[in-house]
Scaffold this motif. Structure first.
Motif, short mmCIF file in Angstrom:
data_model
loop_
_atom_site.label_atom_id
_atom_site.label_comp_id
_atom_site.label_asym_id
_atom_site.label_seq_id
_atom_site.Cartn_x
_atom_site.Cartn_y
_atom_site.Cartn_z
N SER A 160 0.85 -1.19 0.00
CA SER A 160 0.00 0.00 0.00
C SER A 160 0.89 1.24 0.00
CB SER A 160 -0.92 0.00 1.23
OG SER A 160 -1.72 -1.16 1.25
N VAL A 161 1.53 1.47 -1.14
CA VAL A 161 2.49 2.56 -1.26
C VAL A 161 1.83 3.91 -1.00
CG1 VAL A 161 4.09 3.73 -2.81
CG2 VAL A 161 3.89 1.24 -2.87
N GLU A 162 0.57 4.02 -1.41
CA GLU A 162 -0.12 5.30 -1.25
C GLU A 162 -0.32 5.68 0.21
OE1 GLU A 162 -3.11 2.00 -1.48
OE2 GLU A 162 -1.34 2.65 -2.62
N GLU A 163 -0.17 4.70 1.13
CA GLU A 163 -0.33 4.98 2.55
C GLU A 163 0.95 5.48 3.20
OE1 GLU A 163 -1.92 1.62 4.55
OE2 GLU A 163 -3.66 1.44 3.23
N MET A 164 2.06 5.43 2.47
CA MET A 164 3.33 5.86 3.04
C MET A 164 3.44 7.37 3.07
SD MET A 164 6.04 3.08 1.49
CE MET A 164 7.43 3.91 2.30
N THR A 166 5.65 11.04 3.47
CA THR A 166 6.90 11.53 2.92
C THR A 166 8.07 11.15 3.81
OG1 THR A 166 5.74 13.41 1.92
CG2 THR A 166 8.13 13.61 2.18
N ARG A 167 7.87 11.23 5.11
CA ARG A 167 8.94 10.88 6.04
C ARG A 167 9.29 9.40 5.94
NH1 ARG A 167 8.50 12.46 12.33
NH2 ARG A 167 7.05 10.70 12.44
N GLN A 168 8.29 8.55 5.80
CA GLN A 168 8.55 7.12 5.69
C GLN A 168 9.31 6.80 4.40
OE1 GLN A 168 4.59 5.60 6.11
NE2 GLN A 168 4.50 6.13 8.28
N VAL A 169 8.99 7.49 3.33
CA VAL A 169 9.71 7.28 2.08
C VAL A 169 11.17 7.72 2.24
CG1 VAL A 169 9.88 8.01 -0.33
CG2 VAL A 169 7.65 7.50 0.65
N LYS A 170 11.39 8.81 2.98
CA LYS A 170 12.75 9.27 3.22
C LYS A 170 13.52 8.26 4.07
CE LYS A 170 15.84 12.46 2.53
NZ LYS A 170 16.28 12.76 1.15
N ALA A 176 18.09 2.24 2.12
CA ALA A 176 18.73 1.78 0.89
C ALA A 176 20.20 2.18 0.86
CB ALA A 176 18.00 2.34 -0.32
N GLU A 177 20.53 3.28 1.53
CA GLU A 177 21.92 3.73 1.60
C GLU A 177 22.72 2.97 2.65
OE1 GLU A 177 22.11 7.94 2.12
OE2 GLU A 177 20.84 8.38 0.39
N GLY A 178 22.05 2.11 3.40
CA GLY A 178 22.73 1.31 4.40
C GLY A 178 22.92 1.99 5.75
N LEU A 179 22.19 3.08 6.00
CA LEU A 179 22.32 3.79 7.27
C LEU A 179 21.65 3.01 8.40
CD1 LEU A 179 23.04 6.06 5.24
CD2 LEU A 179 21.86 7.66 6.78
N THR A 180 22.22 3.08 9.59
CA THR A 180 21.62 2.46 10.76
C THR A 180 20.46 3.34 11.25
OG1 THR A 180 23.04 3.62 12.35
CG2 THR A 180 23.86 1.54 11.44
N GLY A 222 9.68 1.19 -7.73
CA GLY A 222 10.15 2.47 -8.28
C GLY A 222 10.22 3.58 -7.27
N LEU A 223 9.98 3.29 -6.00
CA LEU A 223 10.01 4.34 -4.97
C LEU A 223 11.39 4.92 -4.81
CD1 LEU A 223 7.80 3.08 -2.00
CD2 LEU A 223 7.51 5.19 -3.30
N ILE A 224 12.37 4.07 -4.60
CA ILE A 224 13.73 4.55 -4.30
C ILE A 224 14.35 5.19 -5.51
CG2 ILE A 224 16.05 3.79 -3.67
CD1 ILE A 224 14.73 1.67 -1.89
N SER A 225 14.16 4.59 -6.69
CA SER A 225 14.75 5.18 -7.88
C SER A 225 14.19 6.56 -8.17
CB SER A 225 14.51 4.26 -9.09
OG SER A 225 13.13 4.11 -9.36
#
Length: 231
Positions: A160-164, A166-170, A176-180, A222-225
């Motif tokens: 349910s991508v539409e429920e995410m 902006t902060r959750q997408v960030k 994806a960058e491997g941050l803890t 396609g979210l991260i890209s």
């Protein structure tokens, strides 16, 4: 404290714990059963399962009921390190918790944190039965993950991508960058607890169990890209 909360019947508690582990068909179901099963005598308000990631950080996988108190992390990590039950007494601002390590092939790979009812003064579960619970839970978890048909699903349904938000997408981008979690918290000026809760919401939205799967799903959708192209 209610007499049902005492540790005087360790075999009864062991039977209840094994029923919860062996009858559950997912991590989320195990959490739900821990809170709602009649045998637990309503002493738990919330149940959380957190796995160790490649950086040795505890990452939320599933939960049911009350949120984790702010002081849970130290006690949860102590349970993992010592491989023993860790009881954190109730304070004026935080609920009591029980942390139980989940061990697979003699290596801790997760921890179950149970949030207890207000007024709890004892740990309810006898430490002597914890090693068996830990090993059975670890075997059960490994067996589910090894089977494609029986693979553990923390959440069910379609992504349910539409429920995410902006902060959750960030947060997903930083995953994806491997941050803890700690690094993500610093980047977004949030607490680690908030990042952990946002992670669980991300897993729910993407119908995944952990950050690796969430990142893979985010890329597939396609979210991260899209985020990276926008930057």
């Amino acid at each position: 404290m209610n007499e049902n909360q005492s540790t005087s019947n360790p075999l009864d508690h062991l039977a209840v714990a094994l029923d919860i582990v062996l009858q559950s068909d997912s991590l989320a179901d195990a959490c739900r059963r821990a809170v709602l099963a009649p045998g637990t005598n309503n002493v738990f308000r919330g149940a959380h399962i957190l796995s160790l990631d490649v950086n040795g950080q505890l990452v939320p996988e599933a939960y049911f009921g009350a949120e984790l108190p702010t002081n849970y992390l130290e006690h949860a990590m102590n349970a993992v390190i010592t491989r023993n039950l860790e009881f954190a007494a109730e304070t004026d601002t935080t609920a009591a918790t029980i942390s139980i390590p989940i061990i697979n092939n003699d290596i801790p790979e997760a921890v179950a944190v149970l949030v207890m009812e207000a007024g709890t003064t004892e740990q309810y579960i006898s430490p002597e039965i914890v090693p068996l619970i830990s090993k059975v839970a670890g075997y059960h978890l490994d067996e589910k993950r090894a089977s494609k048909e029986g693979r553990v699903q923390t959440f069910s349904g379609k992504p349910s991508v539409e429920e995410m938000s902006t902060r959750q997408v960030k947060v997903l981008e930083f995953m994806a960058e491997g941050l803890t979690n700690a690094e993500i918290a610093r980047r977004l000026l949030l607490s680690e607890s908030t990042v952990r809760q946002e992670s669980v919401k991300i897993y729910r939205c993407l119908n995944t169990d952990n950050r690796q799967e969430a990142v893979a799903q985010g890329r597939a959708l396609g979210l991260i890209s899209k985020i990276q192209q926008a930057n």
